[in-house]
Scaffold this motif. Structure first.
Motif, PDB file in Angstrom:
ATOM      1  N   MET A 108       0.042  -0.380 -85.502  1.00  0.00           N
ATOM      2  CA  MET A 108       1.483  -0.610 -85.386  1.00  0.00           C
ATOM      3  C   MET A 108       1.914  -0.656 -83.917  1.00  0.00           C
ATOM      4  N   GLU A 109       1.359   0.236 -83.106  1.00  0.00           N
ATOM      5  CA  GLU A 109       1.739   0.283 -81.694  1.00  0.00           C
ATOM      6  C   GLU A 109       1.450  -1.039 -80.996  1.00  0.00           C
ATOM      7  N   ALA A 110       0.316  -1.664 -81.340  1.00  0.00           N
ATOM      8  CA  ALA A 110      -0.036  -2.945 -80.729  1.00  0.00           C
ATOM      9  C   ALA A 110       0.977  -4.023 -81.118  1.00  0.00           C
ATOM     10  N   ILE A 111       1.423  -4.006 -82.360  1.00  0.00           N
ATOM     11  CA  ILE A 111       2.411  -4.984 -82.840  1.00  0.00           C
ATOM     12  C   ILE A 111       3.728  -4.802 -82.084  1.00  0.00           C
ATOM     13  N   ILE A 112       4.142  -3.547 -81.908  1.00  0.00           N
ATOM     14  CA  ILE A 112       5.404  -3.277 -81.213  1.00  0.00           C
ATOM     15  C   ILE A 112       5.303  -3.680 -79.742  1.00  0.00           C
ATOM     16  N   ARG A 113       4.161  -3.355 -79.123  1.00  0.00           N
ATOM     17  CA  ARG A 113       3.978  -3.732 -77.709  1.00  0.00           C
ATOM     18  C   ARG A 113       4.107  -5.244 -77.535  1.00  0.00           C
ATOM     19  N   LYS A 114       3.481  -5.994 -78.433  1.00  0.00           N
ATOM     20  CA  LYS A 114       3.556  -7.457 -78.349  1.00  0.00           C
ATOM     21  C   LYS A 114       5.001  -7.934 -78.556  1.00  0.00           C
ATOM     22  N   ALA A 115       5.690  -7.303 -79.518  1.00  0.00           N
ATOM     23  CA  ALA A 115       7.071  -7.705 -79.822  1.00  0.00           C
ATOM     24  C   ALA A 115       7.998  -7.473 -78.639  1.00  0.00           C
ATOM     25  N   LEU A 116       7.710  -6.446 -77.836  1.00  0.00           N
ATOM     26  CA  LEU A 116       8.586  -6.093 -76.711  1.00  0.00           C
ATOM     27  C   LEU A 116       7.978  -6.481 -75.367  1.00  0.00           C
ATOM     28  N   SER A 117       7.027  -7.407 -75.373  1.00  0.00           N
ATOM     29  CA  SER A 117       6.325  -7.758 -74.132  1.00  0.00           C
ATOM     30  C   SER A 117       7.157  -8.618 -73.188  1.00  0.00           C
ATOM     31  N   ASP A 118       8.173  -9.292 -73.709  1.00  0.00           N
ATOM     32  CA  ASP A 118       9.021 -10.099 -72.833  1.00  0.00           C
ATOM     33  C   ASP A 118       9.793  -9.174 -71.883  1.00  0.00           C
ATOM     34  N   PRO A 119       9.855  -9.496 -70.596  1.00  0.00           N
ATOM     35  CA  PRO A 119      10.577  -8.647 -69.626  1.00  0.00           C
ATOM     36  C   PRO A 119      12.036  -8.415 -69.977  1.00  0.00           C
ATOM     37  N   LEU A 120      12.607  -9.268 -70.825  1.00  0.00           N
ATOM     38  CA  LEU A 120      14.004  -9.110 -71.224  1.00  0.00           C
ATOM     39  C   LEU A 120      14.272  -7.726 -71.803  1.00  0.00           C
ATOM     40  N   PHE A 121      13.349  -7.219 -72.612  1.00  0.00           N
ATOM     41  CA  PHE A 121      13.588  -5.943 -73.280  1.00  0.00           C
ATOM     42  C   PHE A 121      13.625  -4.792 -72.270  1.00  0.00           C
ATOM     43  N   ARG A 122      12.696  -4.824 -71.281  1.00  0.00           N
ATOM     44  CA  ARG A 122      12.717  -3.803 -70.231  1.00  0.00           C
ATOM     45  C   ARG A 122      13.997  -3.912 -69.401  1.00  0.00           C
ATOM     46  N   ARG A 123      14.445  -5.132 -69.182  1.00  0.00           N
ATOM     47  CA  ARG A 123      15.659  -5.333 -68.391  1.00  0.00           C
ATOM     48  C   ARG A 123      16.873  -4.715 -69.091  1.00  0.00           C
ATOM     49  N   ILE A 124      16.955  -4.930 -70.408  1.00  0.00           N
ATOM     50  CA  ILE A 124      18.064  -4.346 -71.173  1.00  0.00           C
ATOM     51  C   ILE A 124      17.991  -2.820 -71.107  1.00  0.00           C
ATOM     52  N   GLY A 125      16.776  -2.269 -71.268  1.00  0.00           N
ATOM     53  CA  GLY A 125      16.609  -0.819 -71.209  1.00  0.00           C
ATOM     54  C   GLY A 125      16.995  -0.241 -69.861  1.00  0.00           C
ATOM     55  N   THR A 126      16.655  -0.965 -68.784  1.00  0.00           N
ATOM     56  CA  THR A 126      16.990  -0.504 -67.428  1.00  0.00           C
ATOM     57  C   THR A 126      18.500  -0.472 -67.223  1.00  0.00           C
ATOM     58  N   ILE A 127      19.183  -1.529 -67.689  1.00  0.00           N
ATOM     59  CA  ILE A 127      20.652  -1.557 -67.579  1.00  0.00           C
ATOM     60  C   ILE A 127      21.248  -0.394 -68.362  1.00  0.00           C
ATOM     61  N   ALA A 128      20.708  -0.136 -69.578  1.00  0.00           N
ATOM     62  CA  ALA A 128      21.215   0.963 -70.400  1.00  0.00           C
ATOM     63  C   ALA A 128      21.017   2.308 -69.690  1.00  0.00           C
ATOM     64  N   ASP A 129      19.835   2.504 -69.084  1.00  0.00           N
ATOM     65  CA  ASP A 129      19.590   3.753 -68.351  1.00  0.00           C
ATOM     66  C   ASP A 129      20.582   3.916 -67.199  1.00  0.00           C
ATOM     67  N   ARG A 130      20.823   2.812 -66.506  1.00  0.00           N
ATOM     68  CA  ARG A 130      21.735   2.837 -65.367  1.00  0.00           C
ATOM     69  C   ARG A 130      23.153   3.221 -65.801  1.00  0.00           C
ATOM     70  N   ARG A 131      23.537   2.794 -66.967  1.00  0.00           N
ATOM     71  CA  ARG A 131      24.904   3.026 -67.453  1.00  0.00           C
ATOM     72  C   ARG A 131      24.998   4.328 -68.262  1.00  0.00           C
ATOM     73  N   GLY A 132      23.870   4.994 -68.470  1.00  0.00           N
ATOM     74  CA  GLY A 132      23.897   6.253 -69.203  1.00  0.00           C
ATOM     75  C   GLY A 132      24.126   6.089 -70.689  1.00  0.00           C
ATOM     76  N   VAL A 133      23.660   4.967 -71.259  1.00  0.00           N
ATOM     77  CA  VAL A 133      23.793   4.727 -72.696  1.00  0.00           C
ATOM     78  C   VAL A 133      22.410   4.479 -73.281  1.00  0.00           C
ATOM     79  N   GLN A 134      22.325   4.431 -74.611  1.00  0.00           N
ATOM     80  CA  GLN A 134      21.066   4.139 -75.287  1.00  0.00           C
ATOM     81  C   GLN A 134      21.098   2.722 -75.836  1.00  0.00           C
ATOM     82  N   ALA A 135      19.945   2.038 -75.768  1.00  0.00           N
ATOM     83  CA  ALA A 135      19.849   0.662 -76.263  1.00  0.00           C
ATOM     84  C   ALA A 135      18.716   0.565 -77.279  1.00  0.00           C
ATOM     85  N   TYR A 136      18.997  -0.160 -78.339  1.00  0.00           N
ATOM     86  CA  TYR A 136      17.999  -0.361 -79.397  1.00  0.00           C
ATOM     87  C   TYR A 136      18.035  -1.817 -79.861  1.00  0.00           C
TER      88      TYR A 136
END
Length: 479
Positions: A1-29
């Motif tokens: 399952m972990e490999a499937i999730i890693r592949k699903a979130l491999s696009d840099p877009l997902f990390r970018r959204i998470g970084t913005i969320a961290d910066r703003r002090g909110v959670q992103a899913y």
């Protein structure tokens, strides 16, 4: 399952959204269809993002910051607390986590800020309530409080909460349950399905346009016949598509019954799906016998008959398309034509296949003749294998004859060689019944094989008919 999730979130877009969320002090899913389709190994370019924190406008704020970073226009819908933008091939929609409550007379919820679990609780089905964490410390974590993964593995459609509440709050979810069952070939959990039966009257508060959008997805699915069968079994068919509901049942007189035309229709639809992804050909399959309830008759000698059901059915198509919020354009006319003509190849297959009959079939079906033949082949649903083989062999003969005659006579895009304007100019007459008679006689002579589809032969026949009608060529006509 972990490999499937890693592949699903491999696009840099997902990390970018998470970084913005961290910066703003909110959670992103990432939540919903993208997560579900990740585990089903289905392609999906639509991503729903839930932002927890920052109020109902929290999702909009993160979307706007992402838009500035990737230089993409953000479409904001403040009344709904949502924002949408395109990032490369992705279409990303943001919303703040919310909880919802409903009034009995409306499917529009009262919306308040909520936790992540509140947001997942409001989702329609457990398989659509799973989420991937996107923040730095939760990146790739599956959040699944309602056991959506278990239901996915069991191929089950189930609501996160009490299904009566889920369907009473938003009755469109009943249709969506059937849509997912048809799209994914899943089964609807027993209590969830029973709740659809109990709440079926609530569908009346849903607009026809919303239902039509789900019905289109059912018709495009791998198992549209399963969708219509489920509509029947849960009691929604009468409300969603009353004309189909009237096809149901078998009437018996003196021990002689006709086939159940609803079951037959679903079998025809099932037969045609592997042959085409043409949505409107599928609609023609669903509607080909829709005129049968109005034409059903009993005769003591002949038994049951449905004479003229193809003509009656074709006249019903515009009203059905209007009611079902389908397009009233060439697509409707295409379905209407196929419903009207669907018996022609079957009649040819039962009798001697004459050149004249094939010419007329080519003329009336035009460019849609191949689709008509596909429909007719799907319409052979007999349990008698010998009968099916005989029909299909005769259809093969009809197809061969069509190819031979089309190569020789070019009937498919037939335009009569003699026009009404030429007739009027030649004989100095105004538009009148005689012009129509001459054109019709020439057309029939070509279709019956009496003359070739050529100008000279048609002109000579025009002169013969005109002479019999007492017409004399003008000086311009002699020239």
């Amino acid at each position: 399952m972990e490999a499937i999730i890693r592949k699903a979130l491999s696009d840099p877009l997902f990390r970018r959204i998470g970084t913005i969320a961290d910066r703003r002090g909110v959670q992103a899913y990432a939540i919903g269809g993208y997560v579900r389709d990740t585990f089903l190994l289905r392609p999906c370019t639509d991503i729903d993002i839930v932002i927890v924190g920052g109020g109902t406008g929290g999702g909009i704020a993160v979307a706007e910051e992402l838009g500035r970073e990737v230089k993409s226009k953000v479409n904001v819908f403040r009344n709904f607390g949502t924002a949408m933008l395109r990032v490369g091939a992705w279409e990303v929609e943001f919303v703040g986590a919310r909880r919802e409550s409903y009034r009995a007379d409306s499917r529009k919820p009262i919306v308040e800020d909520g936790t992540m679990e509140d947001d997942q609780r409001r989702r329609d089905f457990t398989i659509n309530a799973m989420a991937f964490g996107l923040n730095g410390d939760t990146f790739g974590r599956l959040v699944d409080p309602f056991e959506g993964m278990e239901d996915l593995e069991a191929q089950l459609i189930r609501t996160p909460l009490d299904p009566d509440t889920t369907f009473s709050d938003d009755p469109l979810r009943m249709v969506r349950a059937i849509r997912f069952a048809a799209q994914l070939d899943f089964r609807i959990e027993a209590e969830t399905f029973a709740a659809i039966r109990r709440n079926r009257e609530r569908i009346g508060i849903i607009s026809r346009e919303r239902i039509a959008a789900e019905v289109e997805k059912i018709m495009r699915s791998p198992r549209p016949s399963k969708g219509w069968q489920l509509f029947d079994e849960c009691g929604l068919l009468e409300s969603v598509f009353p004309q189909l509901d009237r096809l149901k049942g078998v009437e018996t007189v003196r021990g002689r019954g006709h086939k159940d035309n609803f079951i037959h229709t679903l079998k025809v639809l099932e037969n045609i799906v592997p042959q085409t992804d043409n949505l409107w050909l599928r609609w023609a399959a669903l509607l080909h016998d829709i005129g049968k309830p109005k034409t059903k008759a009993w005769d003591d000698r002949a038994g049951w008959s449905f004479h003229g059901h193809e003509a009656v059915g074709s006249k019903m198509i515009p009203g059905i398309f209007r009611e079902q919020k389908l397009p009233l354009d060439e697509r409707m006319k295409y379905v209407q034509k196929l419903v009207f003509l669907h018996l022609r190849p079957i009649i040819l297959a039962e009798e001697e296949v004459t050149d004249s009959a094939v010419r007329r079939l080519l003329f009336e079906a035009g460019e849609d003749v191949e689709d008509l033949m596909t429909l007719c082949e799907a319409d052979i649903t007999s349990a008698n294998d010998t009968k099916v083989r005989r029909y299909l062999a005769n259809f093969a003969l009809v197809r061969r004859k069509m190819r031979e005659i089309e190569e020789k006579d070019h009937i498919r895009n037939f335009q009569p060689p003699i026009t009404g304007e030429l007739i009027m100019e030649t004989y100095g007459i105004p538009p009148c019944r005689t012009v129509g008679i001459i054109k019709e006689r020439i057309k029939n002579a070509i279709l019956d094989g009496e003359i070739p589809n050529e100008y000279a032969a048609a002109y000579a026949l025009m002169e013969q008919i005109a002479a019999a009608e007492g017409l004399v060529r003008t000086e311009a006509g002699r020239e």
